[in-house]
Scaffold this active site. Structure first.
Site, PDB file in Angstrom:
ATOM      1  N   SER A 121       0.788  -1.235   0.000  1.00 52.05           N
ATOM      2  CA  SER A 121       0.000   0.000   0.000  1.00 52.05           C
ATOM      3  C   SER A 121       0.819   1.283   0.000  1.00 52.05           C
ATOM      4  O   SER A 121       0.240   2.369  -0.082  1.00 52.05           O
ATOM      5  CB  SER A 121      -0.953   0.008   1.198  1.00 52.05           C
ATOM      6  OG  SER A 121      -2.042  -0.875   0.977  1.00 52.05           O
ATOM      7  N   LYS A 143       0.047   3.634  -2.739  1.00 53.21           N
ATOM      8  CA  LYS A 143      -1.026   4.624  -2.641  1.00 53.21           C
ATOM      9  C   LYS A 143      -0.484   6.050  -2.610  1.00 53.21           C
ATOM     10  O   LYS A 143      -1.228   7.004  -2.867  1.00 53.21           O
ATOM     11  CB  LYS A 143      -1.883   4.355  -1.409  1.00 53.21           C
ATOM     12  CG  LYS A 143      -2.759   3.088  -1.510  1.00 53.21           C
ATOM     13  CD  LYS A 143      -3.609   2.897  -0.256  1.00 53.21           C
ATOM     14  CE  LYS A 143      -4.645   1.788  -0.417  1.00 53.21           C
ATOM     15  NZ  LYS A 143      -4.053   0.438  -0.276  1.00 53.21           N
ATOM     16  N   SER A 169      -5.963   2.722   4.825  1.00 57.09           N
ATOM     17  CA  SER A 169      -5.424   2.068   3.633  1.00 57.09           C
ATOM     18  C   SER A 169      -6.529   1.344   2.881  1.00 57.09           C
ATOM     19  O   SER A 169      -6.336   0.246   2.349  1.00 57.09           O
ATOM     20  CB  SER A 169      -4.304   1.097   4.008  1.00 57.09           C
ATOM     21  OG  SER A 169      -3.430   0.894   2.926  1.00 57.09           O
TER      22      SER A 169
END
Length: 387
Positions: A97, A100, A155
């Site tokens: 993640s 991101k 997340s």
């Protein structure tokens, strides 16, 4: 008469030989006496960060770099971009993640935070099993700012799906993310799933993730979200519930001591990527950004403790080490990537030991000058009489 002819021919030949040398000299300069036209970075050769292993250039009194178990890591000054130390900085690994960060850099500028959107069920389709979720509900209306809280704090892959749908769709968003990465000079990143979910071929690097984190800190909206420890998220029934940032260095959750001066950025985990973290901290007017990817230590919170050790070292070592590279990737990256840099090194070594540019330049100049003499004699004096 014969002496006069020879004198004039000699003068003409010299002039034309000089012209030949001037015409051919630029070619000799560009075909390589091993001369670098200029450094690609002010601090250290760009190729250094492409080489495997740990790189640091300590001065007298510099602290020793911590012994980390991470497969790849990097710490840099976020203001200047100077990389203080790194280990396998361009090693391509799954980012989880932390990807991101690139998603936010790509999508955030096009979506004003006050926009309200009612979620269509199709926008939540195909979320990977086991994904982290913030709880986006079908047919519920959210502000874009709510969804960004879901991305940075929880997340939430569900929040990413909706934001990607608002930004042109899943595949188009992945393509734009790669374009954004290249625009920042980040050449190691390949995007297959914009939320960071494991997908074949999806990779990034400690270098690229540090570039993304640094760029994000320059965006006030990004910086605000990534530093936020808690927020309220709209519930399905019209109420709301609290969400807490999963970055334990920021919150101090689960027995991890919060890091003094931490200002974000993003953590991640998948079974394939292991734990990953991009973290930034500010102390005494200095801001550092660090990336740690896939610690091999058995400790469940190793990614946080190794990042802590790296940031501590960075603040202590600042001013006591020479940079090993730069996060200004467009300037410091070797043209065409590490392979091209290796070719350039090989070419430089070859040219240093090869005299061909010298002899062919002289020979070519002589031939051009001789041809010029013949033309001059023919035009000025006519055919030369034979003895």
């Amino acid at each position: 008469m014969t002496i006069g002819l020879a004198s004039r021919a000699a003068v003409s030949g010299c002039v034309l030989c000089a012209a030949g040398l001037l015409a051919l000299a630029p070619a000799a300069a560009t075909t390589g006496l091993g001369v670098d036209p200029g450094p690609r970075t002010r601090d250290a050769p760009a190729s250094l960060l492409y080489r495997p292993g740990t790189h640091v250039r300590p001065r007298a009194g510099a602290p020793e770099v911590p012994d980390l178990s991470a497969r790849s890591w990097l710490v840099a000054d976020a203001d200047s971009g100077a990389v203080l130390a790194a280990h396998d900085a361009h090693r391509r690994l799954p980012p989880a993640s932390t990807l991101k960060t690139l998603f936010a850099l790509t999508v955030m500028p096009a979506l004003p935070s006050g926009i309200r959107h009612r979620v269509d069920p199709e926008e939540l389709a195909d979320i990977g099993p086991g994904s982290s979720l913030v709880g986006v509900a079908e047919y519920r209306t959210y502000r874009v700012s709510d969804l960004w809280n879901g991305v940075f704090l929880n997340s939430g892959n569900d929040a990413v799906r909706v934001l990607a749908a608002l930004s042109g769709g899943w595949r188009a968003t992945a393509e734009r993310m790669e374009e954004k990465a290249r625009a920042l000079g980040a050449r190691d990143t390949q995007v297959r799933s914009p939320d960071g979910y494991d997908a074949p071929g999806q990779v990034s690097s400690a270098f690229d993730l540090a570039v993304f984190g640094r760029a994000g800190l320059r965006n006030p909206e990004f910086a605000e979200y990534c530093a936020r420890a808690e927020a309220s998220f709209p519930a399905r029934d019209g109420g709301s519930y609290p969400i807490v940032n999963t970055n334990r260095l920021l919150t101090g959750a689960d027995g991890v001591a919060p890091y003094r001066g931490l200002i974000g950025v993003k953590n991640g985990y998948t079974s394939h990527a292991g734990n990953t973290l991009v973290a930034a901290a500010r102390r005494d007017g200095r801001t550092l950004v660090a990336t740690v990817m896939n610690p091999r230590s058995d400790g469940g919170h190793a990614v946080y403790e190794e990042t802590r050790a790296l940031l501590d070292w960075g603040f202590e070592a600042a001013g006591r080490v020479n940079p090993v590279g730069s996060l200004d990737a467009l300037r410091s990256a070797p043209p065409g990537g590490p392979e091209a840099d290796a070719v350039a090194v090989s070419a430089s070594r070859r040219d240093d030991t090869d005299d061909r540019p010298v002899w062919w330049t002289i020979t070519g100049a002589g031939l051009l000058g001789g041809a010029g003499v013949a033309v001059y004699l023919r035009l000025r004096w006519g055919p030369v009489p034979k003895d």
